[in-house]
Structure formats: structure tokens, C-alpha cells
Design an enzyme around this catalytic site. Sequence first.
Site, PDB file in Angstrom:
ATOM      1  CB  CYS A  99       0.821   7.200   6.774  1.00 54.01           C
ATOM      2  SG  CYS A  99       0.702   8.522   5.626  1.00 54.01           S
ATOM      3  CB  CYS A 105       8.281  10.366   4.400  1.00 56.42           C
ATOM      4  SG  CYS A 105       7.272   9.851   2.829  1.00 56.42           S
TER       5      CYS A 105
HETATM    6  N1  DGL Z   1       3.206   7.584   3.285  1.00 57.26           N
HETATM    7  C1  DGL Z   1       3.489   9.002   3.658  1.00 57.26           C
HETATM    8  C2  DGL Z   1       4.109   9.394   4.489  1.00 57.26           C
HETATM    9  O1  DGL Z   1       4.827   8.655   5.369  1.00 57.26           O
HETATM   10  C3  DGL Z   1       4.061   9.735   2.285  1.00 57.26           C
HETATM   11  C4  DGL Z   1       3.553   9.558   0.891  1.00 57.26           C
HETATM   12  C5  DGL Z   1       2.297  10.365   0.848  1.00 57.26           C
HETATM   13  O2  DGL Z   1       2.517  11.516   0.428  1.00 57.26           O
HETATM   14  O3  DGL Z   1       0.994   9.915   0.735  1.00 57.26           O
HETATM   15  O4  DGL Z   1       4.405  10.634   5.183  1.00 57.26           O
END
Ligand code: DGL
Length: 285
Positions: A69, A200
Site C-alpha cells: 500500500c 496506488c
Molecule cells: N492501497 C492504497 C494505496 O496503494 C489505495 C487504497 C486506499 O486508499 O486505501 O495507496
Amino acid sequence: MIGVFDSGFGGLTVLAALRQRLPQYNTLFLADSARAPYGARSFDVIHDFTLEAVEWLFNEGCTLVVLACNTASARALRTIQQQHLPAHRPDRRVLGVVRPSVEALAGLPPGTLPGVSAPSLVEGTVAVLGTEGTIASDSYGIELRKLAPRLELIQQACPLWAPLVEAGEIEGAGTDWFLHRYLDPVLAAPRPPQRILLGCTHYPLLLPGIRRIVPEGITLIPQGEVVAERLADWLLRHPDQERRLRRGGAQRLATTDDPAWFANHGARVFGAPLQVERARLTPVG
Ligand code: DGL
């Protein structure tokens, strides 16, 4: 095991690339679906949630955890690496996705150190697309200024893309409107980027629509392959950590919300049926 953490099922894009590149290792994937998306949450909350996830993965037997993430990597990684690990888990490692992605964005080899002469010659414009939290942290800007200070960086927050993906809205006129909303300003910049990083985990799922909008001459970098490639390199440079990883290619998946819901949504991302268990995270400290 290698632990892989994401706020939601988007992280399966990173897990899939990682398992393809490093099929010999056992992996445990955790999605904090009950509290996703993380994108607009405060620094403290993202830190606490991420630490709970990392500790759960450690307690399940992971010696190395990858924060797939971006929001967690941008908001929580440094504090976990600099404070939590030395005090409580000196033998474990937590890696993020920002540094390897910045290397790829700048066209630099894995493990490039700040101040090495070649990077200062890298010029041009690149862009990163991310959640509000990732962009507000300026993590990509900070890392890029260290590695390739002459490279201009356009940072664009795309607050509604992850929620659209979580809702299964990855195609259609409404989604296209939001793709244009955040891509058009990047493409209309006085010096448009040569490379755009999808910063993301959820964004690779919007790739067909993004490709229709971004001109062919601009390279789109999805993060999964970059992270997998650079993790393979990291393991070569850290044999003590590599030796601790169990082999056999076993896979476990866990979510903090309904496993059946996650298996159903995740299978579409992963391209294969999934067996998912429930994880119950507890506050740390
Ligand atoms: N998994 C998050 C990222 O890679 C995106 C989704 C979220 O906002 O939790 O930033």
C-alpha cells in the site's frame, strides 16, 4: 513467509507480480478491507492501522513484510522502520513501495544510493498518481529529490479512483469522467511527463481506461512488476534475510472483513479462485 499488506484487494496486483517473479517463497497476504480505503485518513490513523497489520503478519510467522500500500508506505513505513523495529522486532524487516518505484520512475537500477553521480544526470519530467495521503506526504518528491534532483516531478492526487475500484466501477462513462478529471491536468502540464507511475495498488485495475487517455509516447509504470523485481534484488543483497524465508510457494490470504466478499472481488483481480481467512487485528502498544 513474506508478508504482503494492503488496505484493500488492490494489493493483489502486487502479490500476483511478486509470486510470479519469486514463486519459490511462501507468502501471506493481508488486506484491511474492514477499514479501507486508507487514502484520506490522517497520518496517525494510517500509522496505527499499518502497525497492527504488520504485527499480525509477524505473529503469523512473517520475517519480512512488504507494505504494498502506497498510503501506508508513505505515512507509516519510516516510523515503523526507525522506531518500532529497533525497539521491538530487531530481527524483522518491513519494506515499502515508494523507494523502488522512485528508482523505476527515474530509470535507475535497484538499490541506487543517494549522491551516486549518474542519477544527478537524469533529467526530464515524470509523474506519480496516488491517493490524497500519498501525495500530501510528498514521499515521492522527497525520495526523487535525493536520487535524481534534476528530474521534475508532477504529483497528482486521484481521490476517487480507489473507491471506484473498490465499488467494482472499473469501466464506463462515469469512470472515464473521473479518469479524465485527474489525468487531463497531468497531460496538459507545460512539460508533460515521459513516464507516469500508477502509485496506488488499485490503479492497475483502471489500466485499460487510463491507456485510452494517455498518449502512446508516455510510458505507464504499474507498480507490481517494479516492486517484485526490486524485491528479488533486495533479497540477493540481504542473504541473511533471504535464508530465513520458507520455500515451497505456499500461499495464504487474509482479510479483516468478510472472507467470502474478498474471495469474490479478489478472484477477479488475481485471475484465479481464492481461499481467504479472517484476520482479527489488535491495537499495538
Ligand atoms: N492501497 C492504497 C494505496 O496503494 C489505495 C487504497 C486506499 O486508499 O486505501 O495507496
